[in-house]
Design an enzyme around this catalytic site. Structure first.
Site, short mmCIF file in Angstrom:
data_model
loop_
_atom_site.label_atom_id
_atom_site.label_comp_id
_atom_site.label_asym_id
_atom_site.label_seq_id
_atom_site.Cartn_x
_atom_site.Cartn_y
_atom_site.Cartn_z
CD GLN B 134 -2.82 1.09 2.45
OE1 GLN B 134 -3.65 0.17 2.43
NE2 GLN B 134 -2.77 1.97 3.42
CB THR B 135 3.31 2.52 2.51
OG1 THR B 135 2.40 2.29 3.59
CG2 THR B 135 4.11 3.77 2.79
CB SER B 141 -0.74 9.31 6.90
OG SER B 141 0.40 9.16 7.66
N GLY B 416 23.91 0.90 33.31
CA GLY B 416 24.78 0.54 32.20
C GLY B 416 24.40 -0.78 31.53
CD GLU B 439 -2.01 -1.66 10.56
OE1 GLU B 439 -3.03 -1.10 10.12
OE2 GLU B 439 -1.39 -2.53 9.92
CG ASP B 441 1.74 9.34 12.95
OD1 ASP B 441 2.95 9.07 12.95
OD2 ASP B 441 1.24 10.29 13.58
#
Ligand SMILES: Cc1cc2nc3c(=O)[nH]c(=O)nc-3n(C[C@H](O)[C@H](O)[C@H](O)COP(=O)(O)OP(=O)(O)OC[C@H]3O[C@@H](n4cnc5c(N)ncnc54)[C@H](O)[C@@H]3O)c2cc1C
Ligand SMILES: Cc1cc2nc3c(=O)[nH]c(=O)nc-3n(C[C@H](O)[C@H](O)[C@H](O)COP(=O)(O)OP(=O)(O)OC[C@H]3O[C@@H](n4cnc5c(N)ncnc54)[C@H](O)[C@@H]3O)c2cc1C
Lengths: 681, 681
Positions: B134-135, B141, B416, B439, B441
């Site tokens: 998709q992206t 977004s 540490g 899913e 932002d």
């Protein structure tokens, strides 16, 4: 991306070059570009494979770089400042890291004259390579609990170094794992069966020729870490190793081999000096550490377009730069303000430190028996030093936490692309993170600040006259506590600073009441102490930022419009902090609820809007070369997507393999050309 | 370490096993140990070299594991739950990750019956391997801004897939880089020159035999990331690739090849269903994700001893466990409480979701022309669904941020040693982090919550009757806003919950006033919306935690003492949140300043003290096997130092090399036996 950043820069007329010079001086900037040119020309410093390598390869590359850097240092006869600049530009911890810093400094400052030529001078030429071995598996913060022993043997006139338990193993020691052949070892000095506390010894641990560990020395690398994997942090165990008398660094204390007696150390304030210096440095660095993240995120968010504005008039086209969304601004712009605030604060601390050092004059020497009971108890000669020491603890704590957490805010502001290593934020963050834990754990250090503030408050209550800024604000508060305050925090910058002082003083006296009147246990007050330290440090930052802008030098160096923008950053930092910590400001009656609401919903929002057009130029003035940032998202020219694509498709060794995708086929890689991507050392 | 944890466990009588069963059910726990036994027996799942490898090696190992896991799945005929359990225990994203999830789900839910057998069934057998694309480089977004086009060609009756710009390149796609031979591609459907928005297409991208990319497909891995490096997130560009008509997933919408007309999609609520499910899952997971960090840090801080208590009587010996310091408790115990709070909240969301799904009955099909304008505008059939959808957005945002930031708090609490990869926190944190961005932002999602709350408030103002919990709390607030509230937050748990509802309602009406009366721009309100969403979600978490303890099943399953301790966790979560967000509670008049001060300085401190003895048993009840935690610091048996030392000295390939330490010697490694440490696949 290219045109966008050009437009961004055209929106504002801030004189970037001038601001850079104001921040760093012209000399420093010229130095930077001179060094940068040298480094860029060297193949070994090519960064393109940094993010791909496994631990061993990472270390190998880092070693090659460290060696080349040392060669260049001599070749170009670099000064200390030039050498630091080069390591800054490379921006990667390397195997000589602790040799070049703590090992050399300790040999120089704590060695007798004879030891200086024996250790310091040879180390400066890399004839011996050292590290600084204090922390053990079982003890870090509590240095007095170290378990390694150095027992004086009056018969042989030497020391026996021993690690009585597994937890006595030195641990986390930078440059020790594979690189060093010497170590400064902090060990409990045992004389006539009595322990005299930790003292420094210079110990050879590996053969100068074969580089194999010496007999009775067990040494190695402690393994991979969240970051810092270009460094070989190591472990070290001794099995009754005999070391000569001259191993004990003897400028301040020692064992007289004739009488077998202890020679008492000089005033403890010298030790504070080094710690104070290191912490002031961390504060100053925190500003630029954070500025890298802010530079990357600001440039990228100016370029990144996503969605149309909800209220955009019908028919309008094009998406908004996400930097226009107030929810992005509120995350980035207060951090941008913080970078300047931290820079000015660190700078003024360094100035104070240097001034004080001059005043103290020449070094004290061994025999001066005034040492206090240990680093937690301040027994300082000068009030200024005590103030600076306490101040540096609180500011180290706040600055390191601000920078570390701020970098993650920047990363997230970049959305999905922030997660790519090519963003340049993640790896930088991972390497920076230990700063929160080392040189005094940032949660524990706040106890020292509180102890100092309580002591100061007691002296003010007794009616003693203020001798420094801290006692000054405490007595101002006391004199007006009954009348209350009415600070015009939204209208007057001076009042804004005064409100921070008021809140810090209020919390100090509250804590004092709990401790001295209610007799609360120390442990039950630690959370209040943390708050108190933070409040006091925020006051100092706000004050230093304001003072820096207010000085006459500033008006001489910068034009009024630029100064006006910097004042807006000051207000944004102060008011955003004020509304974040609203309940303390309100409870202390420094401000009213109405003022807080106005700060939150009106003033801060207005400042975001006013600073927005200058955002790109303001980050430009931090002047990070692209080579240093090593970030697709933060490129000066804005070619974000081209660079992401280039790195993914041209520099990515994973694309050299072809796999078999089916579970039932035993074969994993049908072919593997990934090695072809590996850069040559 | 061993004896210490035994003593810790002896201090408390909480029935660990019972609590675990209460949290997860007996069935799930039995399933876990069955699967664990199988995995532990397989050499390929040995974790000892995980933290050392470079990108290519990491991926190779992950591929081997993914293949073996798929084989085991068939061999043991695992159910879906058993398979999920196995991936949970392995705790590492793998190359089949998106195939096993989004690819399969999309083919199943969005494919026509014919497509289900063509794609879903073959994919379930790993005959084809897919991903979900998709992206794009330029859009994440804003899904409606995707640039990849799928143009219907009426002559050939097929689609032409094309990437018009570099920014149209698919990006971040899990399992795409090297592994998948198919992809679900979201592309703008173009019909008769008109764009109809993004639609899903199943596309073959690599040859089924040679696994080489098909002509006109440019695909590869996007490079290294902050975490997730065992996964091949990929890029994908199309050059006018022709794909057949059947590629378009056609359950809900499609193109009629005879008429060349668009078939309109069914109700949008189905899409929300999936999103709501995924987000509810993230909330539930956030509890256990965080619990891993809390388990590790709590066990280690119980073992770690550092310093004597300041107020310890003179002459006392031994150092304190750092878990006794209130400054460590205040960081860890509220997070411990949050793990339970998130778990119960996620669980009740899942229940609601499943209930609702049952009520909705069978799936709708294409042609049902009720689709709203897009995911931001809710056009839901049922009020319950709308409420659950909005709720899931806000809770996803808060839960993912809480878990991500909480893990870093846990890491720092370990001092540490928290920085070592062997702590097991850092690598886990790095892999979890993208949950904040994907899913939805977590900063943007809050706008959807605000939009829903404003809508609800408008309906309440109009006098409409409450139909769900949200409208209920809003109208309760309205009816009493003039009288004010007087919640006994320190004395009554119910009042504590009510105060959270009050604050959320107050912020809702404030925001409504800004938007509807003052006509503020949407963008100027985003920061208020973020606060509002957080306030509302915190209310939901507090409420769900309270309800879970209050149910009769709880009294039936757990003894009263245990329930009393869980109530303390509830109060700690609620009161600690209340004092952290004090200014909103105060401004809304939900509480007085005095109550906040008491909550902060008395109640919270008392709760820390009361919960402290149970801390180790409480984390034990989360029941993480050592194999899963893979942490030296978090071992059940407490052998912290032995394990750190063992891993560093026995499993660390860097110790297989001997270097030359001198800058002027060209040689880097004198010898290299590091390969001997590499585990066999
Ligand atoms: C990357 C890296 C490099 C390093 N390099 C070196 C090096 O070159 N040489 C060297 O000698 N050391 C080195 N160190 C060690 C470092 O200095 C220590 O890790 C650091 O001092 C923290 O100490 P610790 O780990 O013992 O923390 P601890 O003291 O064990 O702290 C654990 C937790 O307990 C809390 N705590 C402890 N005591 C108290 C108290 N009294 N009151 C309240 N809370 C308390 C802390 O806040 C923390 O949350 C390095 C560490 C790292 C991570
Ligand atoms: C590890 C990983 C795996 C992934 N796997 C997949 C996958 O398998 N398939 C797939 O299709 N995708 C995948 N993605 C992509 C992921 O879904 C997107 O990265 C995510 O949706 C965020 O979108 P973005 O990156 O475009 O963020 P952007 O929308 O560009 O956000 C950038 C910034 O702008 C802000 N912002 C944007 N719009 C607004 C607004 N209107 N108002 C206020 N603020 C705004 C955001 O809060 C953010 O701070 C993956 C991502 C990652 C990191």
């Amino acid at each position: 991306g290219e045109d966008i950043l050009k437009e961004e820069r055209a929106q504002s007329h801030l004189p970037v070059q001038k601001i850079s010079e104001f921040l760093f001086t012209k000399t420093v900037l010229e130095r930077k570009y001179k060094i940068l040119k040298i480094l860029e020309a060297e193949q070994v410093f090519d960064k393109s494979q940094n993010y791909f390598a496994g631990r061993v390869d990472k270390f190998e590359t880092a070693l090659a770089r460290a060696k080349r850097l040392a060669q260049l240092r001599f070749k170009h006869a670099w000064t200390e400042e030039e050498f630091r600049m080069a390591t800054d530009l490379i921006s990667e911890p390397g195997p000589y890291g602790l040799h070049d810093s703590m090992f050399l400094i300790t040999c120089r400052d704590q060695g007798s004259d004879a030891q200086q030529s024996m250790y310091y001078e040879r180390a400066a030429k890399y004839e011996i390579i050292g590290c600084y071995a204090q922390t053990e598996l079982g003890h870090g913060s509590n240095v007095r609990g170290l378990e390694t022993t150095a027992t004086w043997n009056p018969d042989k006139k030497n020391f026996i170094l021993h690690s009585p338990h597994l937890t006595a193993s030195k641990w986390w020691i930078g440059s020790l794992g594979r690189t060093a052949n010497h170590a400064v070892v902090m060990a409990q000095l045992i004389l006539n069966g009595k322990s005299l506390g930790p003292h420094p010894f210079v110990v050879q641990i590996r053969d100068m020729e074969s580089h194999e560990p010496l007999p009775n020395v067990h040494v190695g690398d402690i393994g991979p870490k969240f970051g810092y994997n270009t460094m070989d942090n190591g472990f070290l165990l001794f099995n009754n190793l005999e070391i000569p008398h001259e191993s004990m660094l003897a400028r301040y204390s020692g064992v007289d081999p004739k009488t077998n007696k202890y020679i008492r150390p000089a005033s403890a304030s010298l030790v504070y000096g080094t710690l104070t210096f290191i912490r002031s440095n961390i504060v100053m660095q925190a500003g630029s550490v954070l500025a890298r993240g802010v530079t990357i995120a600001t440039r990228y968010c100016a370029i990144r377009r996503q969605f149309q504005d909800k209220d955009a008039p019908a028919g309008s086209v094009g998406e908004s730069p996400v930097l226009n969304y107030t929810m992005v601004q509120i995350r980035l712009l207060p951090l941008l303000a913080a970078t300047f605030a931290l820079h000015f604060t660190g700078k003024s601390m360094m100035d104070l430190y240097n001034e004080n050092k001059k005043r103290m004059g020449e070094k004290a020497t061994a025999g001066d028996a005034k040492r206090g009971p240990g680093p937690e108890e301040i027994n300082a000669g000068s009030d200024l030093l005590a103030d600076l020491h306490a101040t540096s603890c609180g500011l180290k704590s706040l600055a390191s936490i601000t920078a570390a957490e701020g970098l993650e805010v920047c990363r997230r502001a970049c959305g999905g692309h922030g997660y790519s290593s090519f963003s340049g934020i993640g790896p930088w963050y991972a390497d920076y993170l230990p700063t929160v834990s080392w040189e005094g754990d940032s949660y524990m250090l706040t106890q020292q600040v509180a102890r100092y503030l309580l002591k100061s408050a007691r002296s003010v209550l007794k009616g003693e006259k203020p001798t420094n800024d801290t006692t000054q604000i405490l007595s101002t508060y006391l004199s007006r506590a009954d009348m209350g305050a009415a600070f015009d925090v939204l209208g007057s910058d001076e009042d804004l600073v005064a409100a921070f002082a008021w809140r810090a003083a209020y919390l100090t006296f509250e804590a004092l009441k709990h401790r001295d009147e209610h007799k609360k246990a120390w442990n039950d007050l630690l959370v209040d102490f943390f708050r108190l330290s933070k409040a006091h440090s925020q006051y100092l930052i706000v004050k230093n930022f304001y003072d820096a802008l207010h000085r006459s030098e500033t008006a001489a160096e910068l034009d009024p419009e630029t100064i006006a923008v910097l004042y807006k950053l000051f207000r944004l930092y102060a008011l955003h902090t004020l509304e974040t910590e609203a309940s303390e400001f309100y409870t202390s009656s420094a401000v009213t609820v109405r003022q807080i609401q106005l700060a939150r919903s009106t003033m801060v929002m207005k400042l975001l809007q006013e600073i927005r057009p200058h955002a790109v130029r303001l980050v430009d003035s931090w002047d990070f070369p692209d080579w240093q940032l090593d970030s697709s998202l933060g490129r000066f020219d804005g070619k974000v997507y081209e660079d992401l694509f280039h790195r993914a498709s041209e520099q990515n060794p994973l694309n050299g393999i072809t796999i078999d995708p089916y579970p039932n086929n035993g074969i994993l890689f049908k072919s593997n050309q990934s090695a072809a991507y590996k850069s040559k050392l």
